[in-house]
Design a protein around this motif. Structure first.
Motif, PDB file in Angstrom:
ATOM      1  N   PRO A  46     -14.088  39.406  41.595  1.00 55.80           N
ATOM      2  CA  PRO A  46     -15.177  38.393  41.007  1.00 55.80           C
ATOM      3  C   PRO A  46     -16.319  37.960  41.987  1.00 55.80           C
ATOM      4  CG  PRO A  46     -12.830  37.636  40.197  1.00 55.80           C
ATOM      5  CD  PRO A  46     -12.707  38.647  41.338  1.00 55.80           C
ATOM      6  N   SER A  47     -17.487  37.876  41.419  1.00 59.98           N
ATOM      7  CA  SER A  47     -18.431  37.573  42.504  1.00 59.98           C
ATOM      8  C   SER A  47     -18.608  36.362  43.000  1.00 59.98           C
ATOM      9  CB  SER A  47     -19.947  37.551  41.753  1.00 59.98           C
ATOM     10  OG  SER A  47     -20.106  38.887  41.136  1.00 59.98           O
ATOM     11  N   ASN A  48     -18.590  36.451  44.411  1.00 58.32           N
ATOM     12  CA  ASN A  48     -18.751  35.285  45.384  1.00 58.32           C
ATOM     13  C   ASN A  48     -19.199  35.782  46.583  1.00 58.32           C
ATOM     14  OD1 ASN A  48     -18.375  32.998  47.059  1.00 58.32           O
ATOM     15  ND2 ASN A  48     -16.119  32.397  46.153  1.00 58.32           N
ATOM     16  N   PRO A  49     -20.527  35.460  46.873  1.00 53.07           N
ATOM     17  CA  PRO A  49     -21.080  35.864  48.122  1.00 53.07           C
ATOM     18  C   PRO A  49     -20.331  35.412  49.358  1.00 53.07           C
ATOM     19  CG  PRO A  49     -22.635  35.299  46.544  1.00 53.07           C
ATOM     20  CD  PRO A  49     -21.413  34.813  46.030  1.00 53.07           C
ATOM     21  N   LEU A  50     -19.989  34.467  49.323  1.00 53.46           N
ATOM     22  CA  LEU A  50     -19.253  33.769  50.462  1.00 53.46           C
ATOM     23  C   LEU A  50     -18.148  34.227  51.095  1.00 53.46           C
ATOM     24  CD1 LEU A  50     -20.328  29.914  50.224  1.00 53.46           C
ATOM     25  CD2 LEU A  50     -21.696  31.761  51.289  1.00 53.46           C
ATOM     26  N   ASN A  51     -17.435  35.299  50.101  1.00 52.11           N
ATOM     27  CA  ASN A  51     -16.139  35.908  50.529  1.00 52.11           C
ATOM     28  C   ASN A  51     -16.398  37.096  51.189  1.00 52.11           C
ATOM     29  OD1 ASN A  51     -14.606  33.942  49.254  1.00 52.11           O
ATOM     30  ND2 ASN A  51     -14.190  35.011  47.342  1.00 52.11           N
ATOM     31  N   LYS A  52     -17.095  37.169  52.440  1.00 48.34           N
ATOM     32  CA  LYS A  52     -17.433  38.140  53.201  1.00 48.34           C
ATOM     33  C   LYS A  52     -17.706  37.873  54.717  1.00 48.34           C
ATOM     34  CE  LYS A  52     -22.046  39.134  52.037  1.00 48.34           C
ATOM     35  NZ  LYS A  52     -22.342  38.153  50.797  1.00 48.34           N
ATOM     36  N   THR A  53     -17.532  38.599  55.473  1.00 46.24           N
ATOM     37  CA  THR A  53     -17.899  38.295  56.933  1.00 46.24           C
ATOM     38  C   THR A  53     -18.989  39.359  57.453  1.00 46.24           C
ATOM     39  OG1 THR A  53     -15.694  37.536  57.481  1.00 46.24           O
ATOM     40  CG2 THR A  53     -17.330  38.070  59.396  1.00 46.24           C
ATOM     41  N   VAL A  54     -20.091  38.743  57.851  1.00 46.05           N
ATOM     42  CA  VAL A  54     -21.642  39.643  58.218  1.00 46.05           C
ATOM     43  C   VAL A  54     -21.861  39.296  59.509  1.00 46.05           C
ATOM     44  CG1 VAL A  54     -23.539  40.167  57.397  1.00 46.05           C
ATOM     45  CG2 VAL A  54     -21.893  39.482  55.714  1.00 46.05           C
ATOM     46  N   ILE A  55     -22.220  40.139  60.348  1.00 49.02           N
ATOM     47  CA  ILE A  55     -22.739  39.921  61.416  1.00 49.02           C
ATOM     48  C   ILE A  55     -24.220  40.281  61.359  1.00 49.02           C
ATOM     49  CG2 ILE A  55     -20.751  40.526  62.836  1.00 49.02           C
ATOM     50  CD1 ILE A  55     -21.830  43.570  63.330  1.00 49.02           C
ATOM     51  N   GLY A  56     -24.948  39.748  62.062  1.00 49.58           N
ATOM     52  CA  GLY A  56     -26.378  39.623  61.791  1.00 49.58           C
ATOM     53  C   GLY A  56     -26.936  40.965  62.414  1.00 49.58           C
ATOM     54  N   ASN A  57     -26.411  41.622  63.631  1.00 49.91           N
ATOM     55  CA  ASN A  57     -26.914  42.649  64.177  1.00 49.91           C
ATOM     56  C   ASN A  57     -25.944  43.641  64.051  1.00 49.91           C
ATOM     57  OD1 ASN A  57     -29.045  41.093  65.338  1.00 49.91           O
ATOM     58  ND2 ASN A  57     -27.906  40.401  67.272  1.00 49.91           N
ATOM     59  N   GLY A  58     -26.244  44.581  63.272  1.00 53.83           N
ATOM     60  CA  GLY A  58     -25.594  45.705  62.879  1.00 53.83           C
ATOM     61  C   GLY A  58     -26.081  47.087  63.504  1.00 53.83           C
ATOM     62  N   ALA A  59     -25.497  48.225  62.916  1.00 58.49           N
ATOM     63  CA  ALA A  59     -26.093  49.609  63.503  1.00 58.49           C
ATOM     64  C   ALA A  59     -27.383  49.579  63.473  1.00 58.49           C
ATOM     65  CB  ALA A  59     -25.336  50.537  62.876  1.00 58.49           C
ATOM     66  N   GLY A  60     -28.119  48.927  62.513  1.00 58.65           N
ATOM     67  CA  GLY A  60     -29.471  49.096  62.133  1.00 58.65           C
ATOM     68  C   GLY A  60     -30.059  50.395  61.105  1.00 58.65           C
ATOM     69  N   TRP A  61     -31.032  50.242  60.811  1.00 56.04           N
ATOM     70  CA  TRP A  61     -31.378  51.131  59.886  1.00 56.04           C
ATOM     71  C   TRP A  61     -31.101  52.823  60.175  1.00 56.04           C
ATOM     72  CZ3 TRP A  61     -34.173  50.660  54.755  1.00 56.04           C
ATOM     73  CH2 TRP A  61     -34.459  49.245  54.485  1.00 56.04           C
TER      74      TRP A  61
ATOM     75  N   GLU B 152     -24.557  43.670  59.149  1.00 59.58           N
ATOM     76  CA  GLU B 152     -23.442  44.700  58.740  1.00 59.58           C
ATOM     77  C   GLU B 152     -22.354  43.816  58.306  1.00 59.58           C
ATOM     78  OE1 GLU B 152     -20.600  47.919  60.886  1.00 59.58           O
ATOM     79  OE2 GLU B 152     -22.548  47.358  61.853  1.00 59.58           O
ATOM     80  N   ILE B 153     -21.492  44.266  57.391  1.00 61.72           N
ATOM     81  CA  ILE B 153     -20.294  43.577  56.611  1.00 61.72           C
ATOM     82  C   ILE B 153     -19.291  43.999  57.366  1.00 61.72           C
ATOM     83  CG2 ILE B 153     -19.060  43.240  54.577  1.00 61.72           C
ATOM     84  CD1 ILE B 153     -21.719  43.914  52.833  1.00 61.72           C
ATOM     85  N   THR B 154     -18.461  42.924  57.893  1.00 60.49           N
ATOM     86  CA  THR B 154     -17.113  43.491  58.613  1.00 60.49           C
ATOM     87  C   THR B 154     -16.002  43.238  57.850  1.00 60.49           C
ATOM     88  OG1 THR B 154     -17.208  41.203  59.765  1.00 60.49           O
ATOM     89  CG2 THR B 154     -18.285  42.943  60.957  1.00 60.49           C
ATOM     90  N   GLN B 155     -16.118  42.170  56.943  1.00 59.21           N
ATOM     91  CA  GLN B 155     -15.000  42.057  55.998  1.00 59.21           C
ATOM     92  C   GLN B 155     -15.628  41.645  54.882  1.00 59.21           C
ATOM     93  OE1 GLN B 155     -11.911  39.293  57.719  1.00 59.21           O
ATOM     94  NE2 GLN B 155     -10.634  39.533  56.086  1.00 59.21           N
ATOM     95  N   MET B 156     -14.989  41.954  53.758  1.00 60.53           N
ATOM     96  CA  MET B 156     -15.248  41.304  52.478  1.00 60.53           C
ATOM     97  C   MET B 156     -14.163  41.696  51.443  1.00 60.53           C
ATOM     98  SD  MET B 156     -18.126  44.232  51.046  1.00 60.53           S
ATOM     99  CE  MET B 156     -18.165  43.334  49.596  1.00 60.53           C
ATOM    100  N   ALA B 157     -14.392  40.914  50.136  1.00 62.53           N
ATOM    101  CA  ALA B 157     -13.475  41.066  49.103  1.00 62.53           C
ATOM    102  C   ALA B 157     -13.416  42.595  48.542  1.00 62.53           C
ATOM    103  CB  ALA B 157     -13.724  39.918  48.267  1.00 62.53           C
ATOM    104  N   ALA B 158     -12.523  42.560  47.775  1.00 63.45           N
ATOM    105  CA  ALA B 158     -12.517  44.170  47.087  1.00 63.45           C
ATOM    106  C   ALA B 158     -13.609  44.380  46.167  1.00 63.45           C
ATOM    107  CB  ALA B 158     -11.251  44.173  46.417  1.00 63.45           C
ATOM    108  N   ASN B 159     -14.169  45.343  46.053  1.00 66.35           N
ATOM    109  CA  ASN B 159     -15.462  45.773  45.148  1.00 66.35           C
ATOM    110  C   ASN B 159     -15.281  45.307  43.737  1.00 66.35           C
ATOM    111  OD1 ASN B 159     -16.564  46.673  47.741  1.00 66.35           O
ATOM    112  ND2 ASN B 159     -16.264  48.778  47.267  1.00 66.35           N
ATOM    113  N   ASP B 160     -14.020  45.289  43.292  1.00 65.05           N
ATOM    114  CA  ASP B 160     -13.895  44.945  41.831  1.00 65.05           C
ATOM    115  C   ASP B 160     -13.500  43.440  41.780  1.00 65.05           C
ATOM    116  OD1 ASP B 160     -11.290  45.074  43.057  1.00 65.05           O
ATOM    117  OD2 ASP B 160     -10.401  46.196  41.482  1.00 65.05           O
TER     118      ASP B 160
END
Length: 379
Positions: free
Chosen positions: A240-255, A230-238
């Motif tokens: 430039p592409s940079n996959p490391l500009n976000k914070t992700v936790i491995g165990n989110g809400a699940g499918w 689950e993405i908890t923080q990321m750059a604006a959707n518009d």
């Protein structure tokens, strides 16, 4: 005309449509090839079966090439990570596809039973191996692949080929094979007469319950037993592409939680199960077009379930969730996507109209009499 965020979503939809088109058209090609040695009991029967897809199998296979090319142009980071990390697996898919053109083109060159029987089994391999391998790939996309990005955004694959063959991925491979074989049996029923038609109906009757059971097991496994980041923080959707500009936790809400948060997404799995169940029910009777159309609806529903479940992820990293690639941070530049959009808007309708015209021209039942009469242009 379209801002960066919008064109990214449009291309996610475009590539989804191409993927579904490949699954629908190449799916029944694969299925017919898988059924060939079993439904056809002699040379003329097998020639009838081959010629149900003989005029279109090459065109249908182009959807796979288009899918790979579109990913290369629109999501180059996904292409680089997937095709380099899974190089051996991708080559295995490619090699399994080699059986198809060779089988179609060389089978009829020599009128020898052993020669033709050998190529019939090659067509069987070319029809059965790719859906298994592609099903395993889909299973690993759901589970996540072991890769990470360094600070220079270079992708490093941390896994092995053997690790791809997990129990869940193998279940997806079996489900893929059952799905294409069932779809191919319905197509063969639609385009054949006599004993081939009757054997195709028997195949539909037998494959339907197995497919629904395998699909139910895989779906339950996904919604109950597989974690989703689950993405908890990321750059604006518009941005430039940079996959490391976000914070992700491995165990989110699940499918399950993901689908509950977006209730309209449940339409996809419902369409998948309902479409295949109705295709099985109608396929056991006299219905031809209706059963095949419901099978197509079921396949589209399954593909949409996977796409909706992964959204906005394109590739999930099982070892470094932050390195996971999304449609917001793994795309090409805005200008590249716009240029590709207008090229697609012009040429894709032409391709679809031409495809529709081809099927209209060649449509109708393939019979032993028609195959024996046309010995120059048919396989």
């Amino acid at each position: 005309m379209f801002d960066y965020e919008t064109i990214r979503v449009i291309w996610w939809l475009f590539i989804g449509v191409v993927g579904i088109a490949f699954a629908l058209t190449e799916g029944f090609d694969f299925g017919v090839g898988t059924l060939l040695p079993f439904v056809g009991r002699n040379d003329i029967e097998r020639r009838v079966i081959i010629n149900t897809v003989g005029a279109t199998w090459e065109g249908n296979q182009v959807w796979l090439i288009l899918l790979g090319g579109a990913i290369f142009a629109i999501w180059p980071a996904v292409y680089a990570t997937l095709f380099s990390g899974l190089y051996a697996a991708m080559l295995l898919v490619l090699f399994s596809l080699f059986f198809r053109p060779a089988g179609f083109d060389y089978r009829g060159k020599i009128e020898d039973p052993r020669w033709r029987n050998t190529w019939d089994w090659c067509l069987f391999l070319g029809g059965s191996l790719p859906p298994v391998l592609l099903g395993v790939l889909v299973g690993n996309l759901i589970l996540g692949l072991p890769f990470h990005l360094d600070q220079d955004l270079r992708a490093f694959y941390d896994g092995s080929f053997r690790a791809l063959l997990s129990p869940f991925a193998l279940l997806c491979g079996v489900t893929g094979l059952l799905l294409t074989t069932f779809h191919g049996a319905l197509f063969l029923k639609w385009r054949s007469e006599g004993v081939i038609h009757d054997r195709a109906v028997l195949a539909v009757e037998a494959l339907g319950p197995m497919l629904l059971l395998a699909l139910a097991a895989a779906t339950l496994w996904v919604f109950v037993g597989i974690e989703r980041p689950e993405i908890t923080q990321m750059a604006a959707n518009d941005a430039p592409s940079n996959p490391l500009n976000k914070t992700v936790i491995g165990n989110g809400a699940g499918w399950f939680g993901h689908f509950m948060a977006h209730a309209w997404m449940w339409l996809a799995p419902v369409a998948g199960f309902a479409g295949l169940a109705l295709a099985w029910w109608l396929g056991k009777g006299e219905s031809r077009m209706g059963a095949f159309m419901f099978s197509s609806l079921g396949i589209a529903g399954i593909a949409l379930t996977v796409g909706f479940g992964l959204f906005p992820f394109l590739l999930i990293s099982a070892t470094d969730p932050r390195s996971s690639l999304t449609l917001w941070d793994a795309s090409s530049s805005h200008s590249t996507m716009l240029l590709a959009f207008w090229i697609t808007v012009v040429f894709l309708p032409i391709v679809l109209l031409y495809t529709r015209w081809v099927y209209k021209i060649i449509w109708g039942s393939v019979t032993e009499a028609s195959v024996l009469k046309d010995t120059h242009t048919l396989y």
